[in-house]
Design a protein around this motif. Structure first.
Motif, PDB file in Angstrom:
ATOM      1  N   SER A  21      -8.074  13.230   6.488  1.00  0.00           N
ATOM      2  CA  SER A  21      -7.396  12.112   7.763  1.00  0.00           C
ATOM      3  C   SER A  21      -7.047  10.825   6.611  1.00  0.00           C
ATOM      4  O   SER A  21      -7.738  10.345   5.919  1.00  0.00           O
ATOM      5  CB  SER A  21      -8.478  11.851   8.715  1.00  0.00           C
ATOM      6  N   GLY A  22      -5.683  10.586   6.859  1.00  0.00           N
ATOM      7  CA  GLY A  22      -5.145   9.680   6.090  1.00  0.00           C
ATOM      8  C   GLY A  22      -4.560   9.764   4.612  1.00  0.00           C
ATOM      9  O   GLY A  22      -4.084   8.986   4.289  1.00  0.00           O
ATOM     10  N   SER A  23      -4.581  11.054   4.434  1.00  0.00           N
ATOM     11  CA  SER A  23      -4.189  11.503   3.008  1.00  0.00           C
ATOM     12  C   SER A  23      -2.469  11.310   3.281  1.00  0.00           C
ATOM     13  O   SER A  23      -1.991  11.455   2.030  1.00  0.00           O
ATOM     14  CB  SER A  23      -4.407  12.659   2.509  1.00  0.00           C
ATOM     15  N   GLY A  24      -1.777  11.399   4.223  1.00  0.00           N
ATOM     16  CA  GLY A  24      -0.296  11.263   4.105  1.00  0.00           C
ATOM     17  C   GLY A  24       0.380  12.603   4.612  1.00  0.00           C
ATOM     18  O   GLY A  24       1.502  12.561   4.383  1.00  0.00           O
ATOM     19  N   LYS A  25      -0.344  13.461   5.201  1.00  0.00           N
ATOM     20  CA  LYS A  25       0.374  14.595   5.667  1.00  0.00           C
ATOM     21  C   LYS A  25       1.402  14.353   6.586  1.00  0.00           C
ATOM     22  O   LYS A  25       2.582  14.905   6.502  1.00  0.00           O
ATOM     23  CB  LYS A  25      -0.840  15.601   6.290  1.00  0.00           C
ATOM     24  N   SER A  26       1.094  13.631   7.629  1.00  0.00           N
ATOM     25  CA  SER A  26       2.142  13.392   8.656  1.00  0.00           C
ATOM     26  C   SER A  26       3.323  12.519   8.155  1.00  0.00           C
ATOM     27  O   SER A  26       4.569  12.786   8.611  1.00  0.00           O
ATOM     28  CB  SER A  26       1.566  12.594  10.108  1.00  0.00           C
ATOM     29  N   THR A  27       2.823  11.590   7.127  1.00  0.00           N
ATOM     30  CA  THR A  27       3.813  10.917   6.501  1.00  0.00           C
ATOM     31  C   THR A  27       5.121  11.875   6.012  1.00  0.00           C
ATOM     32  O   THR A  27       6.303  11.358   6.145  1.00  0.00           O
ATOM     33  CB  THR A  27       3.371   9.925   5.437  1.00  0.00           C
ATOM     34  N   LYS A  30       0.739  -1.359  -0.213  1.00  0.00           N
ATOM     35  CA  LYS A  30       0.098  -0.146  -0.070  1.00  0.00           C
ATOM     36  C   LYS A  30       1.003   1.224  -0.033  1.00  0.00           C
ATOM     37  O   LYS A  30       1.564   1.708   1.037  1.00  0.00           O
ATOM     38  CB  LYS A  30      -0.968  -0.040   1.225  1.00  0.00           C
TER      39      LYS A  30
HETATM   40  P1  ATP Z   1      -4.417  12.615   9.974  1.00  0.00           P
HETATM   41  O1  ATP Z   1      -4.933  13.744   9.565  1.00  0.00           O
HETATM   42  O2  ATP Z   1      -5.370  11.895  10.458  1.00  0.00           O
HETATM   43  O3  ATP Z   1      -3.473  12.623  10.908  1.00  0.00           O
HETATM   44  P2  ATP Z   1      -2.363  12.031   7.865  1.00  0.00           P
HETATM   45  O4  ATP Z   1      -2.955  12.765   6.399  1.00  0.00           O
HETATM   46  O5  ATP Z   1      -1.329  12.571   8.632  1.00  0.00           O
HETATM   47  O6  ATP Z   1      -3.865  11.842   8.717  1.00  0.00           O
HETATM   48  P3  ATP Z   1      -0.745   9.816   7.868  1.00  0.00           P
HETATM   49  O7  ATP Z   1      -0.638   9.618   9.092  1.00  0.00           O
HETATM   50  O8  ATP Z   1       0.428  10.458   7.071  1.00  0.00           O
HETATM   51  O9  ATP Z   1      -2.117  10.471   7.536  1.00  0.00           O
HETATM   52  O10 ATP Z   1      -1.126   8.307   7.075  1.00  0.00           O
HETATM   53  C1  ATP Z   1      -1.379   8.238   5.979  1.00  0.00           C
HETATM   54  C2  ATP Z   1      -1.760   6.636   5.835  1.00  0.00           C
HETATM   55  O11 ATP Z   1      -0.555   5.740   6.056  1.00  0.00           O
HETATM   56  C3  ATP Z   1      -3.129   6.268   6.571  1.00  0.00           C
HETATM   57  O12 ATP Z   1      -3.759   5.220   5.725  1.00  0.00           O
HETATM   58  C4  ATP Z   1      -2.311   5.480   7.743  1.00  0.00           C
HETATM   59  O13 ATP Z   1      -3.303   4.628   8.079  1.00  0.00           O
HETATM   60  C5  ATP Z   1      -1.105   4.756   7.187  1.00  0.00           C
HETATM   61  N1  ATP Z   1       0.068   4.609   8.168  1.00  0.00           N
HETATM   62  C6  ATP Z   1       0.172   5.535   9.077  1.00  0.00           C
HETATM   63  N2  ATP Z   1       1.405   5.187   9.713  1.00  0.00           N
HETATM   64  C7  ATP Z   1       1.623   3.704   9.504  1.00  0.00           C
HETATM   65  C8  ATP Z   1       2.209   2.819   9.893  1.00  0.00           C
HETATM   66  N3  ATP Z   1       3.147   2.801  11.148  1.00  0.00           N
HETATM   67  N4  ATP Z   1       2.319   1.497   9.422  1.00  0.00           N
HETATM   68  C9  ATP Z   1       1.130   1.256   8.628  1.00  0.00           C
HETATM   69  N5  ATP Z   1       0.570   2.477   7.740  1.00  0.00           N
HETATM   70  C10 ATP Z   1       0.550   3.428   8.440  1.00  0.00           C
END
Ligand code: ATP
Length: 306
Positions: free
Chosen positions: A89-95, A67
């Motif tokens: 939420s979950g779009s990848g911002k924190s990543t 994924k």
């Molecule tokens: P939010 O606004 O809810 O914080 P986000 O945009 O920051 O969300 P991320 O935290 O970057 O989203 O997560 C992106 C995707 O990666 C999500 O589908 C999440 O479930 C998945 N994900 C995040 N961390 C991990 C991990 N350690 N292992 C597997 N999948 C992960």
């Protein structure tokens, strides 16, 4: 019956919680140097940050092979500018932020700071050069002074007070029972969400990094506190390269560029006015927030009336 629950693998648990939530990663790296997934390249030297330009070049990444969480993400933040990440939420911002702090290495593409691929420099130097203001700051069971000084352990008392003033928490500290020596944290004086954010700002001011990663708190503070904190944040970020994960669009109206992420892809980008005019994802999010704000203020005024 008092039950003490101490997980055997406390560090591991803590590590993963932090890695996941981007809570106070800086503390964590001092607490633990094991369990790192990312290893320095042989002979890696320190990153030399002169201006603080950050580039993501075609970055593709997934936590699990099946994924992808970021797909071909490309953007650059010129030195001293601010880029905001928004999206569902979950779009990848924190990543994006975790990758820049090098919790994980990217699969394809590169992340570059002032011309240096972050894969080629030491993690320690990278993390020393980047300031992080997390959603929720974890305090040490120690004095408020130590908690601020943590940003730069060699800082003098005068520096600590200067940083506290810059974060607008100095006056507050003087009202604590032992002023700067007051014990805080789980076993001491409990600080409010706003006060903890100010501690994080003071730490970052002491650290004085060229690059700041800001994970905006989702939990709402009251409007006044929020406005005051915004001023401290703005001062802290002025002339520093800033990447902010934003939940309230009102705080990023002046960002130099807004990136809208959806399912790991940048689907829209530009300044606030430009995006508002596009009638796309961002314009929709903006309308939603205006609507819920109206609702909040009508609730507030009905409470005031009653
Ligand atoms: P939010 O606004 O809810 O914080 P986000 O945009 O920051 O969300 P991320 O935290 O970057 O989203 O997560 C992106 C995707 O990666 C999500 O589908 C999440 O479930 C998945 N994900 C995040 N961390 C991990 C991990 N350690 N292992 C597997 N999948 C992960």
């Amino acid at each position: 019956i008092i039950q003490l629950y101490v997980p055997l693998n406390w560090f591991g648990t803590y590590y993963r919680a932090i890695q996941k939530n981007f809570v106070d990663m800086e503390n964590m790296f001092d607490l633990l140097r094991e369990e790192q997934e990312v290893i320095d390249a042989p002979g890696a030297g320190p990153v030399l940050v002169r201006k603080g330009e950050v580039e993501f070049n075609n970055v593709t990444f997934g936590y699990l092979p099946e994924k992808l969480v970021l797909k071909n993400v490309t953007f650059s933040v010129p030195a001293g500018k601010t880029v905001a990440l928004v999206g569902p939420s979950g779009s990848g911002k924190s990543t994006v932020i975790r990758l820049l702090f090098r919790f994980y290495d990217v699969e394809t593409g590169s992340i570059v700071i002032d011309g240096q691929n972050i894969k080629t420099v030491t993690q320690e130097s990278l993390r020393r050069s980047i300031g992080v203001v997390p959603q929720d700051t974890v305090l040490f069971n120690n004095s408020i002074k130590y908690n601020i000084q943590y940003g730069r352990l060699t800082a003098t008392d005068a520096d600590v007070i200067g940083a506290a003033k810059g974060a607008d928490i100095h006056e507050k500290i003087l009202t604590f029972p032992d002023a700067y020596e007051t014990q805080v944290g789980e076993r001491g004086l409990r600080l409010s969400g706003g006060e903890k954010q100010r501690v994080a700002i003071a730490r970052t001011l002491l650290k004085a990094p060229n690059i700041i990663l800001l994970d905006e708190a989702t939990s709402a503070l009251d409007t006044n506190t929020e406005r005051n904190i915004q001023e401290s944040l703005d001062r802290m970020c002025a002339n520093r390269t800033t990447i902010i994960v934003a939940h309230r669009l009102s705080t990023i109206i002046h960002a130099d560029e807004i990136l809208v992420l959806q399912d790991g892809e940048i689907v829209e980008r530009g300044k606030h006015e430009h995006l508002i005019g596009q009638e796309g994802v961002y314009a929709n999010m903006w309308r939603q927030q205006l609507k819920s704000k109206d609702k909040d203020s009508s609730i507030e005024s009905s409470i005031e009336k009653s």
